[in-house]
Design a protein around this motif. Sequence first.
Motif, PDB file in Angstrom:
ATOM      1  N   MET A 164      14.477   2.985  71.958  1.00  0.00           N
ATOM      2  CA  MET A 164      14.388   1.571  71.611  1.00  0.00           C
ATOM      3  C   MET A 164      13.948   1.381  70.162  1.00  0.00           C
ATOM      4  O   MET A 164      14.509   0.552  69.441  1.00  0.00           O
ATOM      5  CB  MET A 164      13.427   0.857  72.564  1.00  0.00           C
ATOM      6  N   LEU A 165      12.972   2.169  69.718  1.00  0.00           N
ATOM      7  CA  LEU A 165      12.513   2.057  68.338  1.00  0.00           C
ATOM      8  C   LEU A 165      13.609   2.479  67.366  1.00  0.00           C
ATOM      9  O   LEU A 165      13.807   1.836  66.328  1.00  0.00           O
ATOM     10  CB  LEU A 165      11.239   2.884  68.126  1.00  0.00           C
ATOM     11  N   MET A 166      14.357   3.508  67.703  1.00  0.00           N
ATOM     12  CA  MET A 166      15.463   3.932  66.841  1.00  0.00           C
ATOM     13  C   MET A 166      16.531   2.841  66.762  1.00  0.00           C
ATOM     14  O   MET A 166      17.075   2.584  65.683  1.00  0.00           O
ATOM     15  CB  MET A 166      16.080   5.240  67.346  1.00  0.00           C
ATOM     16  N   ASP A 167      16.825   2.179  67.885  1.00  0.00           N
ATOM     17  CA  ASP A 167      17.785   1.070  67.875  1.00  0.00           C
ATOM     18  C   ASP A 167      17.306  -0.058  66.968  1.00  0.00           C
ATOM     19  O   ASP A 167      18.084  -0.633  66.213  1.00  0.00           O
ATOM     20  CB  ASP A 167      18.016   0.536  69.287  1.00  0.00           C
ATOM     21  N   TYR A 214      17.650  -2.846  61.858  1.00  0.00           N
ATOM     22  CA  TYR A 214      16.902  -3.362  60.710  1.00  0.00           C
ATOM     23  C   TYR A 214      17.513  -2.884  59.394  1.00  0.00           C
ATOM     24  O   TYR A 214      17.758  -3.665  58.498  1.00  0.00           O
ATOM     25  CB  TYR A 214      15.437  -2.930  60.816  1.00  0.00           C
ATOM     26  N   TYR A 215      17.758  -1.618  59.290  1.00  0.00           N
ATOM     27  CA  TYR A 215      18.273  -1.091  58.033  1.00  0.00           C
ATOM     28  C   TYR A 215      19.726  -1.487  57.784  1.00  0.00           C
ATOM     29  O   TYR A 215      20.102  -1.715  56.651  1.00  0.00           O
ATOM     30  CB  TYR A 215      18.094   0.424  57.972  1.00  0.00           C
ATOM     31  N   LYS A 216      20.522  -1.616  58.825  1.00  0.00           N
ATOM     32  CA  LYS A 216      21.885  -2.082  58.641  1.00  0.00           C
ATOM     33  C   LYS A 216      21.888  -3.506  58.117  1.00  0.00           C
ATOM     34  O   LYS A 216      22.672  -3.863  57.253  1.00  0.00           O
ATOM     35  CB  LYS A 216      22.669  -2.001  59.950  1.00  0.00           C
ATOM     36  N   ASP A 217      21.005  -4.322  58.634  1.00  0.00           N
ATOM     37  CA  ASP A 217      20.918  -5.694  58.197  1.00  0.00           C
ATOM     38  C   ASP A 217      20.495  -5.785  56.737  1.00  0.00           C
ATOM     39  O   ASP A 217      20.943  -6.661  56.007  1.00  0.00           O
ATOM     40  CB  ASP A 217      19.924  -6.454  59.085  1.00  0.00           C
ATOM     41  N   MET A 218      19.635  -4.887  56.296  1.00  0.00           N
ATOM     42  CA  MET A 218      19.193  -4.895  54.903  1.00  0.00           C
ATOM     43  C   MET A 218      20.362  -4.680  53.944  1.00  0.00           C
ATOM     44  O   MET A 218      20.374  -5.208  52.839  1.00  0.00           O
ATOM     45  CB  MET A 218      18.129  -3.816  54.666  1.00  0.00           C
ATOM     46  N   TYR A 219      21.331  -3.904  54.350  1.00  0.00           N
ATOM     47  CA  TYR A 219      22.491  -3.634  53.486  1.00  0.00           C
ATOM     48  C   TYR A 219      23.412  -4.841  53.384  1.00  0.00           C
ATOM     49  O   TYR A 219      24.236  -4.920  52.486  1.00  0.00           O
ATOM     50  CB  TYR A 219      23.275  -2.432  54.003  1.00  0.00           C
TER      51      TYR A 219
END
Length: 87
Positions: free
Chosen positions: A72-75, A80-85
């Motif tokens: 769950m934390l990895m998801d 989160y990081y995909k959204d930052m891009y």
Amino acid sequence: MDEIKHLIYEGKLDEAIARLTDYLEKHPDSDEAYYLLGNAWRKKGNNRLALNNYLEAIHLNPESPAQKAHDMLMDILDFYYKDMYNQ
């Protein structure tokens, strides 16, 4: 462990981490303690230490609830990081 779970629930994370660290010195094979330590670090916002503790719990017991917490934390981190891009 119930008292430590309560500390985590109440947000007394530093105390819970200290108690879990002491406990793990005497019981290094406790997957539950590593799982709870991961939960405490996650609530404190330290995802790296949370993941490390979840992985240790999984290493000791592949059936540990730490597996689900890790996934769950990895998801969340992947999202989160995909959204930052996309900003």
